[in-house]
Scaffold this active site. Structure first.
Site, PDB file in Angstrom:
ATOM      1  N   GLU A 286      -0.508  -2.617  -8.562  1.00 23.69           N
ATOM      2  CA  GLU A 286      -1.848  -2.898  -8.051  1.00 23.69           C
ATOM      3  C   GLU A 286      -2.580  -1.599  -7.787  1.00 23.69           C
ATOM      4  OE1 GLU A 286      -3.236  -2.742  -4.749  1.00 23.69           O
ATOM      5  OE2 GLU A 286      -1.509  -2.127  -3.557  1.00 23.69           O
TER       6      GLU A 286
ATOM      7  N   SER B  96       0.843  -1.185   0.000  1.00 21.54           N
ATOM      8  CA  SER B  96       0.000   0.000   0.000  1.00 21.54           C
ATOM      9  C   SER B  96       0.883   1.242   0.000  1.00 21.54           C
ATOM     10  CB  SER B  96      -0.976  -0.044   1.189  1.00 21.54           C
ATOM     11  OG  SER B  96      -2.013   0.909   1.020  1.00 21.54           O
TER      12      SER B  96
ATOM     13  N   HIS C 189      -4.480  -5.244  -2.465  1.00 21.93           N
ATOM     14  CA  HIS C 189      -5.471  -5.040  -1.413  1.00 21.93           C
ATOM     15  C   HIS C 189      -6.567  -6.094  -1.365  1.00 21.93           C
ATOM     16  CE1 HIS C 189      -3.464  -1.148  -1.364  1.00 21.93           C
ATOM     17  NE2 HIS C 189      -4.036  -0.904  -0.206  1.00 21.93           N
TER      18      HIS C 189
END
Length: 338
Positions: free
Chosen positions: A241, A110, A308
């Protein structure tokens, strides 16, 4: 040459929050994760930033950077393991003392991927994109998540192979506790454009595209310098991502990366699963993938174990990798520490 940190027992872990810390009611997440790892023989040094969260960050940038710098220069620490991501890690990049880092693993994803990618690009030190610390607070870990230990224990000259997960998590259910934290319900299937088998080789780089795109045009996102100085202009396999971007924002970000030269000498792109990728009018994420594959003339895979929608593989920024996706059997990611 890429420099690979190493682990040797007893392993001492530094926990700091260079992005978001934990609110008071979230403290048990970190306490339980530390307890689980201590029971396996890990030792911890926990920074003060982990226990606070105010105005979308754990602490002011100067405080976060000072704690991170202290841990980066601490010879007794072999691994820096933030509790989780957040929003504003980029605020501290200009305050990090990259010149005096003692090589050690940094693991997370993240917003943490901003630090990971910047670290590898600036210093040539390999960094690890994988689970966050609070993801390990369960009684056990699923096989895909648990591979982080084996990957980080790989020695220079050795290789490590990871395979697709069996199931992945579609949504978080914090009121329903499982032994491994995640709620793995959906069959995993790595996919390629037009179901064409791919076999690609190159150096891994990547992270959460929402945040690493902001390194473009900064001293922390100089892909050309990295290629020349550390990998002898070897091809790059990008893993990306999407956390929150609509498909048009994703498309804009990928075009910006292309215009900035990030995809020069790219041998392929791996996109992680996403529950974002919101369609705009009739423009679908598959359109984005297909257009990019045609423009760059490189193979593209998607719905990979990354990001995620856990579980996820542990990707090593800077490692040499071989990726095979045959759509039925034989799918794997092999990383070689060379």
């Amino acid at each position: 040459m890429i420099r690979y940190p190493s682990l040797s027992k007893p392993i001492r872990v530094g926990v700091t929050a260079p992005s978001s810390g934990l609110h008071l009611d979230e403290h048990p997440f970190l306490e339980e994760a530390v307890y689980r790892m201590e029971s396996k023989g890990y030792h911890f040094k926990i920074g003060q930033t982990c226990w606070t969260q105010y105005k979308a960050k754990s602490a002011p940038a100067e405080v976060r950077a000072a704690e991170l710098n202290s841990m980066l220069q601490d010879d007794s620490l072999q691994l820096i393991f933030p509790p989780w991501g957040g929003e504003l890690l980029i605020e501290i990049l200009g305050l990090i003392d990259f010149e005096n880092i003692k090589p050690k693993w940094i693991l997370g994803y993240s917003d943490i991927s901003v630090l990971l990618l910047a670290m590898t690009l600036k210093t040539g030190i390999a960094t690890a994109h994988g689970p966050n610390l609070v993801d390990l607070r369960g009684q056990t870990s699923d096989p895909t998540t648990a591979m982080w230990e084996k990957v980080l224990s790989t020695k220079v000259g050795e290789e490590i192979i990871q395979y697709p997960s069996e199931l992945y998590q579609l949504r978080w259910q914090h009121d329903y506790v499982t032994d491994w934290i995640y709620h793995l319900t959906e069959p995993t299937k790595w996919k390629t454009i037009n179901n064409t088998p791919i076999h690609i080789k190159g150096r891994l780089l990547g992270g959460c595209i929402d945040v690493i795109r902001h390194l473009i045009g900064t001293p922390f996102g100089d892909i050309g310098r990295f290629q020349k100085k550390y990998i002898n202009n070897e091809p790059i396999i990008w893993y990306l991502e999407n956390c929150e971007l609509t498909v048009t924002d994703l498309r804009r970000s990928l075009i910006q990366m292309k215009l900035a030269g990030w995809f020069e000498r790219c041998s392929g792109i791996l996109f992680g699963r996403s529950n974002a990728n919101e369609t705009v009018n009739d423009y679908h994420v598959l359109d984005v993938y297909m257009e990019l594959a045609e423009e760059l003339n490189v193979p593209i895979a998607y719905d990979m174990d990354c990001g995620h929608l856990p579980p996820q593989l542990t990707f090593i920024n800077g490692a040499y990798a071989e990726v095979r996706i045959y759509n039925n059997n034989g799918n794997m990611v092999k990383q070689i520490f060379m």
